[in-house]
Design an enzyme around this catalytic site. Structure first.
Site, PDB file in Angstrom:
ATOM      1  N   GLY A 108       1.331  80.622 -35.049  1.00 32.95           N
ATOM      2  CA  GLY A 108       2.166  81.518 -34.261  1.00 32.95           C
ATOM      3  C   GLY A 108       2.349  80.952 -32.863  1.00 32.95           C
ATOM      4  O   GLY A 108       1.931  79.834 -32.576  1.00 32.95           O
ATOM      5  N   LYS A 163       9.012  73.357 -35.166  1.00 32.60           N
ATOM      6  CA  LYS A 163       9.429  73.720 -33.795  1.00 32.60           C
ATOM      7  C   LYS A 163       9.007  72.664 -32.788  1.00 32.60           C
ATOM      8  O   LYS A 163       9.575  72.587 -31.697  1.00 32.60           O
ATOM      9  CB  LYS A 163       8.944  75.109 -33.402  1.00 32.60           C
ATOM     10  CG  LYS A 163       7.425  75.333 -33.402  1.00 32.60           C
ATOM     11  CD  LYS A 163       6.691  74.819 -32.178  1.00 32.60           C
ATOM     12  CE  LYS A 163       5.194  74.871 -32.357  1.00 32.60           C
ATOM     13  NZ  LYS A 163       4.419  74.177 -31.329  1.00 32.60           N
ATOM     14  N   SER A 226       3.307  73.352 -23.156  1.00 38.79           N
ATOM     15  CA  SER A 226       3.469  72.656 -24.438  1.00 38.79           C
ATOM     16  C   SER A 226       3.511  71.150 -24.217  1.00 38.79           C
ATOM     17  O   SER A 226       4.295  70.636 -23.423  1.00 38.79           O
ATOM     18  CB  SER A 226       4.762  73.105 -25.121  1.00 38.79           C
ATOM     19  OG  SER A 226       5.201  72.104 -26.031  1.00 38.79           O
ATOM     20  N   GLU A 253       2.091  66.640 -31.629  1.00 36.03           N
ATOM     21  CA  GLU A 253       2.376  66.416 -33.056  1.00 36.03           C
ATOM     22  C   GLU A 253       3.847  66.130 -33.337  1.00 36.03           C
ATOM     23  O   GLU A 253       4.196  65.538 -34.349  1.00 36.03           O
ATOM     24  CB  GLU A 253       1.958  67.647 -33.880  1.00 36.03           C
ATOM     25  CG  GLU A 253       0.484  67.974 -33.886  1.00 36.03           C
ATOM     26  CD  GLU A 253      -0.312  67.120 -34.877  1.00 36.03           C
ATOM     27  OE1 GLU A 253       0.190  66.052 -35.300  1.00 36.03           O
ATOM     28  OE2 GLU A 253      -1.443  67.520 -35.200  1.00 36.03           O
TER      29      GLU A 253
HETATM   30  N1  LIG Z   1      -3.303  73.416 -28.408  1.00 37.49           N
HETATM   31  C1  LIG Z   1      -2.548  74.386 -28.863  1.00 37.49           C
HETATM   32  O1  LIG Z   1      -2.037  75.196 -28.089  1.00 37.49           O
HETATM   33  C2  LIG Z   1      -2.330  74.544 -30.326  1.00 37.49           C
HETATM   34  C3  LIG Z   1      -2.507  73.498 -31.204  1.00 37.49           C
HETATM   35  N2  LIG Z   1      -2.241  73.656 -32.535  1.00 37.49           N
HETATM   36  C4  LIG Z   1      -2.393  72.544 -33.475  1.00 37.49           C
HETATM   37  O2  LIG Z   1      -3.782  72.313 -33.669  1.00 37.49           O
HETATM   38  C5  LIG Z   1      -4.013  70.914 -33.933  1.00 37.49           C
HETATM   39  C6  LIG Z   1      -5.056  70.403 -32.933  1.00 37.49           C
HETATM   40  O3  LIG Z   1      -4.475  70.524 -31.658  1.00 37.49           O
HETATM   41  P1  LIG Z   1      -5.325  70.457 -30.312  1.00 37.49           P
HETATM   42  O4  LIG Z   1      -6.691  71.008 -30.501  1.00 37.49           O
HETATM   43  O5  LIG Z   1      -4.491  71.064 -29.279  1.00 37.49           O
HETATM   44  O6  LIG Z   1      -5.403  68.879 -30.103  1.00 37.49           O
HETATM   45  P2  LIG Z   1      -6.454  68.036 -29.269  1.00 37.49           P
HETATM   46  O7  LIG Z   1      -5.798  66.734 -29.005  1.00 37.49           O
HETATM   47  O8  LIG Z   1      -6.984  68.824 -28.128  1.00 37.49           O
HETATM   48  O9  LIG Z   1      -7.646  67.843 -30.301  1.00 37.49           O
HETATM   49  C7  LIG Z   1      -7.464  67.134 -31.506  1.00 37.49           C
HETATM   50  C8  LIG Z   1      -8.621  67.430 -32.419  1.00 37.49           C
HETATM   51  O10 LIG Z   1      -8.448  66.686 -33.637  1.00 37.49           O
HETATM   52  C9  LIG Z   1      -9.630  65.924 -33.875  1.00 37.49           C
HETATM   53  N3  LIG Z   1      -9.336  64.673 -34.564  1.00 37.49           N
HETATM   54  C10 LIG Z   1      -8.369  63.784 -34.304  1.00 37.49           C
HETATM   55  N4  LIG Z   1      -8.446  62.741 -35.146  1.00 37.49           N
HETATM   56  C11 LIG Z   1      -9.506  62.995 -35.960  1.00 37.49           C
HETATM   57  C12 LIG Z   1     -10.104  62.308 -37.049  1.00 37.49           C
HETATM   58  N5  LIG Z   1      -9.614  61.135 -37.473  1.00 37.49           N
HETATM   59  N6  LIG Z   1     -11.173  62.877 -37.666  1.00 37.49           N
HETATM   60  C13 LIG Z   1     -11.655  64.056 -37.247  1.00 37.49           C
HETATM   61  N7  LIG Z   1     -11.132  64.764 -36.214  1.00 37.49           N
HETATM   62  C14 LIG Z   1     -10.074  64.229 -35.595  1.00 37.49           C
HETATM   63  C15 LIG Z   1     -10.178  65.651 -32.483  1.00 37.49           C
HETATM   64  O11 LIG Z   1     -11.525  65.289 -32.585  1.00 37.49           O
HETATM   65  P3  LIG Z   1     -12.247  64.520 -31.369  1.00 37.49           P
HETATM   66  O12 LIG Z   1     -12.338  65.522 -30.258  1.00 37.49           O
HETATM   67  O13 LIG Z   1     -13.561  64.134 -31.959  1.00 37.49           O
HETATM   68  O14 LIG Z   1     -11.362  63.351 -31.031  1.00 37.49           O
HETATM   69  C16 LIG Z   1      -9.960  67.000 -31.818  1.00 37.49           C
HETATM   70  O15 LIG Z   1     -10.955  67.917 -32.197  1.00 37.49           O
HETATM   71  C17 LIG Z   1      -2.646  70.232 -33.783  1.00 37.49           C
HETATM   72  O16 LIG Z   1      -2.097  70.049 -35.059  1.00 37.49           O
HETATM   73  C18 LIG Z   1      -1.823  71.234 -32.973  1.00 37.49           C
HETATM   74  O17 LIG Z   1      -0.443  71.139 -33.254  1.00 37.49           O
HETATM   75  C19 LIG Z   1      -1.846  74.861 -33.035  1.00 37.49           C
HETATM   76  C20 LIG Z   1      -1.688  75.946 -32.220  1.00 37.49           C
HETATM   77  C21 LIG Z   1      -1.907  75.867 -30.804  1.00 37.49           C
HETATM   78  O1  LIG Z   2       1.785  75.007 -31.045  1.00 37.82           O
HETATM   79  C1  LIG Z   2       1.586  75.300 -29.905  1.00 37.82           C
HETATM   80  C2  LIG Z   2       1.765  76.682 -29.411  1.00 37.82           C
HETATM   81  O2  LIG Z   2       2.008  77.585 -30.438  1.00 37.82           O
HETATM   82  C3  LIG Z   2       1.154  74.274 -28.928  1.00 37.82           C
HETATM   83  O3  LIG Z   2       2.237  73.483 -28.590  1.00 37.82           O
HETATM   84  P1  LIG Z   2       2.019  71.971 -28.149  1.00 37.82           P
HETATM   85  O4  LIG Z   2       1.309  71.294 -29.283  1.00 37.82           O
HETATM   86  O5  LIG Z   2       3.397  71.445 -27.906  1.00 37.82           O
HETATM   87  O6  LIG Z   2       1.178  71.992 -26.915  1.00 37.82           O
END
Ligand SMILES: NC(=O)C1=CN([C@@H]2O[C@H](COP(=O)(O)OP(=O)(O)OC[C@H]3O[C@@H](n4cnc5c(N)ncnc54)[C@H](OP(=O)(O)O)[C@@H]3O)[C@@H](O)[C@H]2O)C=CC1
Ligand SMILES: O=C(CO)COP(=O)(O)O
Length: 305
Positions: A108, A163, A226, A253
């Site tokens: 969401g 998106k 974002s 992403e």
């Molecule tokens: N941030 C946001 O606002 C939101 C993010 N998302 C989605 O959630 C997902 C994570 O985003 P976000 O937390 O922001 O990203 P970050 O860049 O902050 O974190 C990425 C995470 O993925 C892990 N990771 C990456 N590569 C590997 C691997 N090869 N093996 C295991 N773990 C791995 C990292 O581990 P490590 O720390 O050990 O490198 C870390 O925990 C994305 O797909 C994003 O689109 C969805 C909703 C909201």
């Molecule tokens: O998915 C998200 C909010 O819903 C986070 O967006 P970004 O990955 O572009 O920061």
């Protein structure tokens, strides 16, 4: 009390760990750099939330496959991406690897920085197993986080994933200072593009009008929080993609998703004009200004929604 394990200690995994603990449930936050082992936090978990970025999904699935995950454990995926090799979504990858577990997509308009500040937000827990979606709804609902359920996990997941491509475009639009009319046109045309792709892949069109589709499109395309928006904004400023990603130090992403989406659309002959310009821009084929001009000069046509 339920036992909840979050895999991935990035921005979203950390926020979800905080949200999950609001009702007194036991929460474990694991990442590959954790000192404790994965097996200890998987054993007995009612819910496992995968919050790793797309590039970590395959490795995380493999780690869990090597352990004894109970078929009663609900797997929640929050990753917004597409696998470059197979073009599959994260929930499809998880379901394929764990056919006996219920898979729930949580997605969401959820910018993690706002959620970490305690600002109110809403989201969707979607699953073919409605009971599992309701369990996740109960775990995560609080006075600052309202969780809805639906039975279209693919549409819910694709809304959040696609998106990001348009968030890059929106960043370009704002970076070039194209104005409110242009931004409105972009977002309005983005939605049917998302629906066209989603429906061809088996999702329900109406899901895209909800929080995980239009809702997340509006949030991400209008916020400098974002990372995908920031990629577009940086490109409009004339920065290289490499420089932007280096400065970001976090996951955007939409870059990978755009490449996979073009591959998928080419093979299935899906018309995605805005995404195609984002692709050409990301791959250095055109400038931001040329991308805008290409969209404006397309063959005139009826407004197909
Ligand atoms: N941030 C946001 O606002 C939101 C993010 N998302 C989605 O959630 C997902 C994570 O985003 P976000 O937390 O922001 O990203 P970050 O860049 O902050 O974190 C990425 C995470 O993925 C892990 N990771 C990456 N590569 C590997 C691997 N090869 N093996 C295991 N773990 C791995 C990292 O581990 P490590 O720390 O050990 O490198 C870390 O925990 C994305 O797909 C994003 O689109 C969805 C909703 C909201
Ligand atoms: O998915 C998200 C909010 O819903 C986070 O967006 P970004 O990955 O572009 O920061």
């Amino acid at each position: 009390m339920q036992s909840l394990t979050i895999l991935g200690g990035g921005a979203w995994g950390s926020a979800l760990a905080n949200l999950g603990g609001k009702k007194g449930d036991r929460v474990n936050l694991w990442s590959r750099s954790s000192s404790f082992n994965l097996e200890s936090v998987i054993t007995g978990a009612d819910v496992v939330v995968s919050a790793v970025s797309m590039k970590g999904v395959g490795a995380t699935v493999d780690r869990l496959l090597a352990l004894e995950l109970s078929p009663d454990t609900i797997i929640v995926t929050v990753t917004k991406g597409l696998d470059p090799a197979s073009t599959r979504t994260p929930s499809q990858i998880w379901q394929n690897a764990f056919p006996n577990n219920s898979i729930v997509v949580l997605s969401g308009p959820n910018l993690s920085e706002e959620i970490q500040q305690g600002l109110p937000a809403a989201t969707v827990a979607a699953s073919l197993d409605l009971a599992a979606a309701k369990q996740v709804q109960n775990i995560y609902s609080s006075d600052i986080f309202r969780v809805y359920v639906n039975e279209d996990p693919l549409g819910t997941e694709l809304g959040g994933t696609l998106k990001n491509v348009f968030a890059i475009a929106a960043g370009v639009c704002d970076g070039l200072q194209l104005g409110t009319n242009a931004k409105s046109a972009l977002l309005t045309r983005a939605l049917p593009e998302m629906i066209r792709v989603g429906v061809r892949l088996g999702a329900r069109a109406e899901t895209f009008y909800g929080l995980s589709g239009l809702g997340d499109l509006l949030a991400t395309c209008n916020s400098p929080l974002s990372r995908n928006y920031r990629v577009g904004f940086g490109l409009a400023e004339g920065k290289s993609l490499e420089q932007i990603l280096h400065e970001l130090q976090s996951t955007a992403e939409g870059v990978n998703t755009t490449n996979v989406l073009i591959d998928l659309a080419d093979r299935r002959e899906i018309e995605i004009p805005v995404s195609r310009q984002v692709y050409r821009l990301l791959n250095g084929e055109i400038t931001a200004e040329q991308a805008v001009l290409s969209l404006m000069e397309r063959t005139l046509k009826p407004e197909i929604l």
